[in-house]
Design a protein around this motif. Structure first.
Motif, PDB file in Angstrom:
ATOM      1  N   ASN A 294     -17.455  25.413  -9.857  1.00  0.00           N
ATOM      2  CA  ASN A 294     -18.243  24.817  -8.761  1.00  0.00           C
ATOM      3  C   ASN A 294     -19.192  25.871  -8.183  1.00  0.00           C
ATOM      4  O   ASN A 294     -19.810  25.669  -7.161  1.00  0.00           O
ATOM      5  CB  ASN A 294     -17.325  24.257  -7.665  1.00  0.00           C
ATOM      6  N   GLY A 295     -19.280  26.997  -8.854  1.00  0.00           N
ATOM      7  CA  GLY A 295     -20.137  28.119  -8.453  1.00  0.00           C
ATOM      8  C   GLY A 295     -19.292  29.301  -8.020  1.00  0.00           C
ATOM      9  O   GLY A 295     -19.712  30.448  -8.088  1.00  0.00           O
ATOM     10  N   LYS A 296     -18.065  28.952  -7.551  1.00  0.00           N
ATOM     11  CA  LYS A 296     -17.176  30.039  -7.093  1.00  0.00           C
ATOM     12  C   LYS A 296     -15.888  30.095  -7.924  1.00  0.00           C
ATOM     13  O   LYS A 296     -15.389  31.152  -8.258  1.00  0.00           O
ATOM     14  CB  LYS A 296     -16.789  29.813  -5.610  1.00  0.00           C
ATOM     15  N   VAL A 313     -21.303  21.339 -10.028  1.00  0.00           N
ATOM     16  CA  VAL A 313     -20.702  21.711 -11.323  1.00  0.00           C
ATOM     17  C   VAL A 313     -21.687  22.515 -12.164  1.00  0.00           C
ATOM     18  O   VAL A 313     -22.882  22.233 -12.209  1.00  0.00           O
ATOM     19  CB  VAL A 313     -20.202  20.462 -12.096  1.00  0.00           C
ATOM     20  N   PHE A 314     -21.109  23.600 -12.764  1.00  0.00           N
ATOM     21  CA  PHE A 314     -21.850  24.446 -13.722  1.00  0.00           C
ATOM     22  C   PHE A 314     -20.893  24.612 -14.901  1.00  0.00           C
ATOM     23  O   PHE A 314     -19.861  25.262 -14.755  1.00  0.00           O
ATOM     24  CB  PHE A 314     -22.155  25.815 -13.096  1.00  0.00           C
ATOM     25  N   MET A 315     -21.196  24.000 -16.040  1.00  0.00           N
ATOM     26  CA  MET A 315     -20.230  24.094 -17.146  1.00  0.00           C
ATOM     27  C   MET A 315     -20.940  24.435 -18.455  1.00  0.00           C
ATOM     28  O   MET A 315     -22.124  24.122 -18.631  1.00  0.00           O
ATOM     29  CB  MET A 315     -19.427  22.812 -17.306  1.00  0.00           C
ATOM     30  N   GLY A 316     -20.183  25.097 -19.348  1.00  0.00           N
ATOM     31  CA  GLY A 316     -20.737  25.442 -20.664  1.00  0.00           C
ATOM     32  C   GLY A 316     -20.166  26.735 -21.187  1.00  0.00           C
ATOM     33  O   GLY A 316     -18.974  27.022 -20.979  1.00  0.00           O
ATOM     34  N   SER A 317     -21.020  27.512 -21.869  1.00  0.00           N
ATOM     35  CA  SER A 317     -20.569  28.760 -22.505  1.00  0.00           C
ATOM     36  C   SER A 317     -20.008  29.718 -21.467  1.00  0.00           C
ATOM     37  O   SER A 317     -20.588  29.861 -20.364  1.00  0.00           O
ATOM     38  CB  SER A 317     -21.744  29.422 -23.237  1.00  0.00           C
ATOM     39  N   HIS A 318     -18.909  30.380 -21.833  1.00  0.00           N
ATOM     40  CA  HIS A 318     -18.183  31.229 -20.879  1.00  0.00           C
ATOM     41  C   HIS A 318     -19.086  32.291 -20.249  1.00  0.00           C
ATOM     42  O   HIS A 318     -19.120  32.453 -19.020  1.00  0.00           O
ATOM     43  CB  HIS A 318     -17.004  31.915 -21.607  1.00  0.00           C
ATOM     44  N   HIS A 319     -19.869  32.969 -21.108  1.00  0.00           N
ATOM     45  CA  HIS A 319     -20.756  34.041 -20.601  1.00  0.00           C
ATOM     46  C   HIS A 319     -21.762  33.489 -19.592  1.00  0.00           C
ATOM     47  O   HIS A 319     -21.983  34.074 -18.531  1.00  0.00           O
ATOM     48  CB  HIS A 319     -21.530  34.668 -21.774  1.00  0.00           C
ATOM     49  N   ASP A 320     -22.366  32.345 -19.912  1.00  0.00           N
ATOM     50  CA  ASP A 320     -23.423  31.780 -19.055  1.00  0.00           C
ATOM     51  C   ASP A 320     -22.869  31.334 -17.693  1.00  0.00           C
ATOM     52  O   ASP A 320     -23.472  31.593 -16.651  1.00  0.00           O
ATOM     53  CB  ASP A 320     -24.098  30.609 -19.785  1.00  0.00           C
ATOM     54  N   VAL A 321     -21.710  30.695 -17.707  1.00  0.00           N
ATOM     55  CA  VAL A 321     -21.134  30.235 -16.432  1.00  0.00           C
ATOM     56  C   VAL A 321     -20.673  31.440 -15.601  1.00  0.00           C
ATOM     57  O   VAL A 321     -20.850  31.479 -14.373  1.00  0.00           O
ATOM     58  CB  VAL A 321     -19.975  29.243 -16.665  1.00  0.00           C
ATOM     59  N   THR A 322     -20.147  32.457 -16.269  1.00  0.00           N
ATOM     60  CA  THR A 322     -19.731  33.680 -15.556  1.00  0.00           C
ATOM     61  C   THR A 322     -20.939  34.368 -14.909  1.00  0.00           C
ATOM     62  O   THR A 322     -20.885  34.789 -13.748  1.00  0.00           O
ATOM     63  CB  THR A 322     -19.016  34.649 -16.528  1.00  0.00           C
ATOM     64  N   THR A 323     -22.057  34.406 -15.626  1.00  0.00           N
ATOM     65  CA  THR A 323     -23.285  35.003 -15.062  1.00  0.00           C
ATOM     66  C   THR A 323     -23.738  34.200 -13.831  1.00  0.00           C
ATOM     67  O   THR A 323     -24.115  34.756 -12.799  1.00  0.00           O
ATOM     68  CB  THR A 323     -24.411  35.000 -16.117  1.00  0.00           C
ATOM     69  N   LEU A 324     -23.649  32.871 -13.944  1.00  0.00           N
ATOM     70  CA  LEU A 324     -24.009  31.998 -12.812  1.00  0.00           C
ATOM     71  C   LEU A 324     -23.120  32.319 -11.607  1.00  0.00           C
ATOM     72  O   LEU A 324     -23.604  32.472 -10.477  1.00  0.00           O
ATOM     73  CB  LEU A 324     -23.865  30.522 -13.234  1.00  0.00           C
ATOM     74  N   GLU A 325     -21.802  32.456 -11.839  1.00  0.00           N
ATOM     75  CA  GLU A 325     -20.869  32.727 -10.729  1.00  0.00           C
ATOM     76  C   GLU A 325     -21.196  34.065 -10.051  1.00  0.00           C
ATOM     77  O   GLU A 325     -21.140  34.194  -8.830  1.00  0.00           O
ATOM     78  CB  GLU A 325     -19.423  32.735 -11.232  1.00  0.00           C
ATOM     79  N   LYS A 326     -21.603  35.053 -10.872  1.00  0.00           N
ATOM     80  CA  LYS A 326     -21.951  36.380 -10.302  1.00  0.00           C
ATOM     81  C   LYS A 326     -23.172  36.259  -9.390  1.00  0.00           C
ATOM     82  O   LYS A 326     -23.241  36.869  -8.326  1.00  0.00           O
ATOM     83  CB  LYS A 326     -22.226  37.386 -11.421  1.00  0.00           C
ATOM     84  N   THR A 327     -24.134  35.402  -9.811  1.00  0.00           N
ATOM     85  CA  THR A 327     -25.329  35.203  -8.973  1.00  0.00           C
ATOM     86  C   THR A 327     -24.924  34.530  -7.660  1.00  0.00           C
ATOM     87  O   THR A 327     -25.406  34.887  -6.589  1.00  0.00           O
ATOM     88  CB  THR A 327     -26.347  34.323  -9.733  1.00  0.00           C
ATOM     89  N   HIS A 328     -23.991  33.564  -7.745  1.00  0.00           N
ATOM     90  CA  HIS A 328     -23.535  32.891  -6.513  1.00  0.00           C
ATOM     91  C   HIS A 328     -22.823  33.881  -5.598  1.00  0.00           C
ATOM     92  O   HIS A 328     -23.025  33.876  -4.382  1.00  0.00           O
ATOM     93  CB  HIS A 328     -22.602  31.726  -6.882  1.00  0.00           C
ATOM     94  N   GLU A 329     -21.994  34.769  -6.227  1.00  0.00           N
ATOM     95  CA  GLU A 329     -21.231  35.754  -5.442  1.00  0.00           C
ATOM     96  C   GLU A 329     -22.182  36.665  -4.678  1.00  0.00           C
ATOM     97  O   GLU A 329     -22.012  36.943  -3.496  1.00  0.00           O
ATOM     98  CB  GLU A 329     -20.363  36.596  -6.398  1.00  0.00           C
TER      99      GLU A 329
END
Ligand code: AHG
Ligand code: MN
Ligand code: MN
Ligand code: MN
Length: 332
Positions: A294-296, A313-329
């Motif tokens: 959910n971003g976090k 919701v942000f779903m898909g490849s592990h690397h891409d979603v992890t990068t998204l979460e870091k931007t949210h953080e």
């Protein structure tokens, strides 16, 4: 011509699932799901002949204009599932409240479903789908309770989606990997065609409605701008957005990348509903080695407080979603 086809029913009853104590009831439930998908698929293919395109003239609990085929699909799903006598109660996108099942037809499974996902694409013949999630009931008798339906996605025992596309597919998981079945119209059976589906660890396709970019928060804007840029040697990602969640997620599962429906100033909790859109597709994504956030944090760990609750919701490849979460953080 093969005479040894692995049909959905045969796969469910196989030794792969010998440790599932409820496998016979689950196989019976899936016979209702398969029928609902075939009836929905047929109604979509015949809509032009049966004047079933267009609006039904009513709005649903989400204030959406309901399509004629939304109603046809909803009725097909309710009738096919009830008739299995394996259902305790249901939640449908198209029903305001929980759908109970009478005592003489009551079973053990709680099922949530989006009978027709992407219905805004129906009249222009763009692919649409159906989505479902299955839990074991918690209540002791046949009365449907909130605690039966307000469940974490992680507690599902099975889930999946149908994609009414160039081919009609059923993609499912029982918690032991993701399997794809393709409808063979000549014999009316879903046949196993995709074994142990896995998503790439990193992709190069992003999928989001850029028409909402004026409403995005800083984190979403920064993430999307970064993957579109050549910063730090990045190869700009391709953009693909169909507008049917099932189609966008199926492409993400097969080709990699990230699908996003974020919270924004127009939709403070995002648009997609937890129980019958985000939870089932998140479960499949994790089972395929991907990620859904959910971003976090993981979408599957969300405990819904209402049956039509929306979540980002942000779903898909592990690397891409992890990068998204870091931007949210960074922006939290
Ligand atoms: P549904 O047709 O079941 O109401 O779902 C539509 C959803 C989902 O399929 C898709 O991802 C999203 O709506 C698209 O929304 P936008 O048109 O706002 O991009
Ligand atoms: Mn809808
Ligand atoms: Mn939907
Ligand atoms: Mn729908």
């Amino acid at each position: 011509m093969s005479t040894n086809l692995i049909t959905l029913n045969r796969w469910l009853l196989s030794d792969t699932h010998k440790n599932i104590e409820y496998k016979l009831e689950l196989a019976n439930l899936f016979s209702g799901i398969a029928l609902a998908c075939k009836v929905t698929n047929n109604a979509i293919k015949r809509a032009g002949f049966e004047q079933n395109f267009g609006l039904a003239g009513i709005t649903n609990v989400h204030s959406e204009d309901v399509k004629k085929l939304d109603i046809v699909a909803n009725d097909a799903w309710k009738n096919s599932l009830k008739a299995t006598r394996e259902v305790h109660c249901m939640v449908s996108e198209e029903e305001d409240s929980i759908i109970p099942v009478s005592e003489n037809q009551n079973g053990r499974f709680v099922i949530s479903f989006d009978p027709l996902d992407g219905s805004s694409n129906l009249d222009c013949n763009v692919s649409v789908g159906s989505i479902f999630g299955i839990w074991d009931k918690v209540s002791k008798d046949h009365q449907a309770l909130n605690e039966d339906v307000l469940r974490k996605g992680r507690d599902m025992i099975a889930c999946g989606y149908a994609l009414y596309g160039s081919a009609t597919m059923l993609v499912i998981s029982l918690g032991y990997g993701v399997y794809g079945f393709t409808l063979d119209n000549t014999i009316g059976e879903f046949i196993l065609t995709h074994v142990e589906m896995k998503i790439k660890s990193k992709g190069n396709i992003y999928s989001i409605n850029e028409g909402n970019s004026v409403y995005w928060d800083k984190a979403t804007s920064e993430y999307v701008n970064t993957i579109k840029s050549k910063e730090n040697g990045n190869t700009p990602y391709s953009s693909r957005y169909i507008g049917s969640m099932v189609s966008d997620v199926h492409r993400t599962l097969l080709y990699g990348g990230i699908f996003m429906y974020p919270a924004d100033s127009k939709s403070p909790n995002g648009k997609l509903r937890y129980l019958y859109e985000v939870a089932p597709l998140s479960f499949l994504m994790e089972q395929a080695g991907g990620k859904s956030s959910n971003g976090k944090s993981a979408c599957l760990d969300i405990m819904p407080t209402s049956i039509h609750q929306r979540v980002p919701v942000f779903m898909g490849s592990h690397h891409d979603v992890t990068t998204l979460e870091k931007t949210h953080e960074k922006h939290s």
